[in-house]
Design an enzyme around this catalytic site. Sequence first.
Site, PDB file in Angstrom:
ATOM      1  N   ARG A 115      21.387 -40.593  46.580  1.00 38.39           N
ATOM      2  CA  ARG A 115      20.633 -39.350  46.759  1.00 38.39           C
ATOM      3  C   ARG A 115      21.291 -38.233  45.951  1.00 38.39           C
ATOM      4  O   ARG A 115      20.633 -37.344  45.436  1.00 38.39           O
ATOM      5  CB  ARG A 115      20.593 -38.964  48.237  1.00 38.39           C
ATOM      6  CG  ARG A 115      19.803 -39.948  49.089  1.00 38.39           C
ATOM      7  CD  ARG A 115      19.816 -39.534  50.545  1.00 38.39           C
ATOM      8  NE  ARG A 115      19.125 -40.498  51.384  1.00 38.39           N
ATOM      9  CZ  ARG A 115      19.719 -41.532  51.970  1.00 38.39           C
ATOM     10  NH1 ARG A 115      21.001 -41.740  51.807  1.00 38.39           N
ATOM     11  NH2 ARG A 115      19.022 -42.367  52.725  1.00 38.39           N
ATOM     12  N   ASN A 144      16.717 -31.820  41.158  1.00 36.35           N
ATOM     13  CA  ASN A 144      16.050 -31.291  42.341  1.00 36.35           C
ATOM     14  C   ASN A 144      16.512 -29.880  42.701  1.00 36.35           C
ATOM     15  O   ASN A 144      15.740 -29.092  43.257  1.00 36.35           O
ATOM     16  CB  ASN A 144      16.214 -32.256  43.517  1.00 36.35           C
ATOM     17  CG  ASN A 144      15.309 -33.469  43.362  1.00 36.35           C
ATOM     18  OD1 ASN A 144      14.519 -33.531  42.412  1.00 36.35           O
ATOM     19  ND2 ASN A 144      15.403 -34.425  44.259  1.00 36.35           N
ATOM     20  N   ARG A 182      14.917 -44.901  62.264  1.00 35.86           N
ATOM     21  CA  ARG A 182      15.324 -46.204  61.707  1.00 35.86           C
ATOM     22  C   ARG A 182      16.260 -46.930  62.670  1.00 35.86           C
ATOM     23  O   ARG A 182      16.109 -48.129  62.916  1.00 35.86           O
ATOM     24  CB  ARG A 182      16.030 -45.982  60.362  1.00 35.86           C
ATOM     25  CG  ARG A 182      15.054 -45.615  59.267  1.00 35.86           C
ATOM     26  CD  ARG A 182      15.745 -45.341  57.954  1.00 35.86           C
ATOM     27  NE  ARG A 182      14.742 -45.165  56.895  1.00 35.86           N
ATOM     28  CZ  ARG A 182      14.925 -44.438  55.809  1.00 35.86           C
ATOM     29  NH1 ARG A 182      16.070 -43.806  55.605  1.00 35.86           N
ATOM     30  NH2 ARG A 182      13.970 -44.333  54.901  1.00 35.86           N
ATOM     31  N   GLY A 199       4.779 -30.332  46.844  1.00 38.75           N
ATOM     32  CA  GLY A 199       5.048 -31.696  46.391  1.00 38.75           C
ATOM     33  C   GLY A 199       3.964 -32.593  46.964  1.00 38.75           C
ATOM     34  O   GLY A 199       3.932 -32.842  48.168  1.00 38.75           O
ATOM     35  N   ALA A 200       3.048 -33.033  46.075  1.00 42.28           N
ATOM     36  CA  ALA A 200       1.938 -33.869  46.546  1.00 42.28           C
ATOM     37  C   ALA A 200       2.197 -35.332  46.195  1.00 42.28           C
ATOM     38  O   ALA A 200       1.283 -36.099  45.914  1.00 42.28           O
ATOM     39  CB  ALA A 200       0.625 -33.395  45.919  1.00 42.28           C
ATOM     40  N   HIS A 235      22.954 -37.445  55.586  1.00 43.39           N
ATOM     41  CA  HIS A 235      21.881 -38.400  55.314  1.00 43.39           C
ATOM     42  C   HIS A 235      22.408 -39.410  54.296  1.00 43.39           C
ATOM     43  O   HIS A 235      22.011 -39.420  53.138  1.00 43.39           O
ATOM     44  CB  HIS A 235      20.688 -37.620  54.758  1.00 43.39           C
ATOM     45  CG  HIS A 235      19.456 -38.432  54.589  1.00 43.39           C
ATOM     46  ND1 HIS A 235      19.019 -39.351  55.515  1.00 43.39           N
ATOM     47  CD2 HIS A 235      18.539 -38.467  53.581  1.00 43.39           C
ATOM     48  CE1 HIS A 235      17.904 -39.905  55.080  1.00 43.39           C
ATOM     49  NE2 HIS A 235      17.600 -39.394  53.905  1.00 43.39           N
ATOM     50  N   VAL A 247      12.844 -31.272  52.621  1.00 43.35           N
ATOM     51  CA  VAL A 247      12.915 -32.732  52.649  1.00 43.35           C
ATOM     52  C   VAL A 247      13.595 -33.270  51.388  1.00 43.35           C
ATOM     53  O   VAL A 247      14.263 -34.300  51.405  1.00 43.35           O
ATOM     54  CB  VAL A 247      11.490 -33.344  52.771  1.00 43.35           C
ATOM     55  CG1 VAL A 247      11.527 -34.861  52.842  1.00 43.35           C
ATOM     56  CG2 VAL A 247      10.762 -32.787  53.988  1.00 43.35           C
ATOM     57  N   ASP A 261      16.602 -40.857  60.255  1.00 40.98           N
ATOM     58  CA  ASP A 261      17.695 -41.804  60.482  1.00 40.98           C
ATOM     59  C   ASP A 261      17.672 -42.323  61.920  1.00 40.98           C
ATOM     60  O   ASP A 261      17.911 -43.501  62.181  1.00 40.98           O
ATOM     61  CB  ASP A 261      19.039 -41.130  60.162  1.00 40.98           C
ATOM     62  CG  ASP A 261      19.128 -40.705  58.696  1.00 40.98           C
ATOM     63  OD1 ASP A 261      18.480 -41.372  57.850  1.00 40.98           O
ATOM     64  OD2 ASP A 261      19.807 -39.714  58.397  1.00 40.98           O
ATOM     65  N   ASN A 316      15.838 -34.373  48.354  1.00 41.29           N
ATOM     66  CA  ASN A 316      17.230 -34.839  48.364  1.00 41.29           C
ATOM     67  C   ASN A 316      18.024 -34.318  47.183  1.00 41.29           C
ATOM     68  O   ASN A 316      17.430 -34.012  46.138  1.00 41.29           O
ATOM     69  CB  ASN A 316      17.248 -36.376  48.319  1.00 41.29           C
ATOM     70  CG  ASN A 316      17.201 -36.994  49.697  1.00 41.29           C
ATOM     71  OD1 ASN A 316      17.833 -36.495  50.624  1.00 41.29           O
ATOM     72  ND2 ASN A 316      16.463 -38.086  49.835  1.00 41.29           N
ATOM     73  N   ARG A 352      14.532 -41.308  44.562  1.00 46.09           N
ATOM     74  CA  ARG A 352      15.519 -42.280  44.064  1.00 46.09           C
ATOM     75  C   ARG A 352      14.875 -43.508  43.452  1.00 46.09           C
ATOM     76  O   ARG A 352      13.824 -43.959  43.877  1.00 46.09           O
ATOM     77  CB  ARG A 352      16.363 -42.774  45.242  1.00 46.09           C
ATOM     78  CG  ARG A 352      17.384 -41.797  45.674  1.00 46.09           C
ATOM     79  CD  ARG A 352      18.483 -42.503  46.415  1.00 46.09           C
ATOM     80  NE  ARG A 352      18.126 -42.864  47.780  1.00 46.09           N
ATOM     81  CZ  ARG A 352      18.896 -43.599  48.555  1.00 46.09           C
ATOM     82  NH1 ARG A 352      20.039 -44.078  48.107  1.00 46.09           N
ATOM     83  NH2 ARG A 352      18.540 -43.869  49.793  1.00 46.09           N
TER      84      ARG A 352
END
Length: 365
Positions: free
Chosen positions: A89, A96, A152, A9-10, A176, A119, A149, A121, A83
Amino acid sequence: MMNKITVVGAGNVGATAAQRLAEKALARTVVLVDVIEGVPQGKALDQWQSAPIEGFDTRVVGANDYQPAAGSELVVVTAGIARKPGMSRDDLVRTNAEIVRHVSRQIKQHCPNAIVLVVSNPLDVMCWVAKQVTGFPRERVIGMAGVLDTARFRAFLAEALDASVEDIQAMVLGGHGDTMVPLISYTTVAGIPVTHFLSKPTLDKIVERTRNGGAEIVAFLKTGSAYYAPSAAVVQMVEAIVHDKKRILPCAAWLQGDGRGHRARQEAHPPVRRLAARRVRSVRHVLRGALQAGPQRTGEDPGSEAVAGRAGGAQEIGRGGEGDDGRSQPQAVSRKSATHLPRSPLRLAACGLEPPSNSPDSAAR
Ligand code: NAI
Ligand code: 2OP
């Protein structure tokens, strides 16, 4: 230093993570893989050209296939859609899950000994898909969310306290999203409990803002979700693994409850059981949605065994839970053990840092 780390995933998270991995020289080669032609190649080349300025020798290469990724010791999975405003999510689950299923098959084939750091979701479900499809042992499939989390939470606390983020010690467990659990009783400012400095209403607001940390950014960006802090969180986990730092970091992991220590902790800490039960419900809910289309895929191709196993696992969880399909840990889950084990094996672990039952954290939940 590892020899090779691959980031699948770039996009925003993947490309930023690759850059950070290279700048920290955590591997000799960082491979960026994406389905969009030219994007991983272009971003990788751009990053490599920053090496003389930033002073790293890690080669960053981009590809649309997994040949250059072969033999990677660690693979970060960020492939998927992100998202948009108004989406949860969990809204990402169908798309996904398909993407992560495909990516996991490639990892299994080309990087059979890799540690997989998921990573994409919704995080817990994607970890489960990756574990089922690769069949890797549970200690080699982990998910990133708790580190983000926690970051944050610490940032918001530092802001409220006008203190350095470095002096805020905290740990955020749980899912999450809504089931996130910032552990207030373990949150300190230079070792002093945060409750000495901030009132309950202020802490409640910070907890709420942490829970909505991702959504707050989505509302600003409108076309995607956060990636600077998420990629930093990925790299903190990778760094801990590469240097075997013995860090205690929250992560998504498949727990079977078969470790003596784990069971003892479960018995000792009722709130953790409640948290587990809540997570069982949330995972069941998500899986039901994800797997409605599951059965018709059975028999479609060699990989569909994993889908069938996944569907079966989900139904069993829904019925009260025998969990694992036994492919990766055939010894682990029996009908007998399932009666006293957590019905969903997906829970966050943080090595004995569970709060006591009368802690402020129970209130925070
Ligand atoms: P993005 O849309 O910028 O990048 C996703 C990339 O995945 C795109 O470049 C796309 O082409 C690629 N992709 C799609 N299918 C693929 C496949 N089969 N193989 C290889 N690549 C494929 O999204 P962003 O912002 O990078 O987020 C990625 C994922 O990470 C999202 O699902 C997002 O929700 C999740 N995320 C999770 C966080 C966490 O704490 N666990 C934090 C931030 C994002
Ligand atoms: C976040 O929390 C979208 O999960 C991502 O920013």
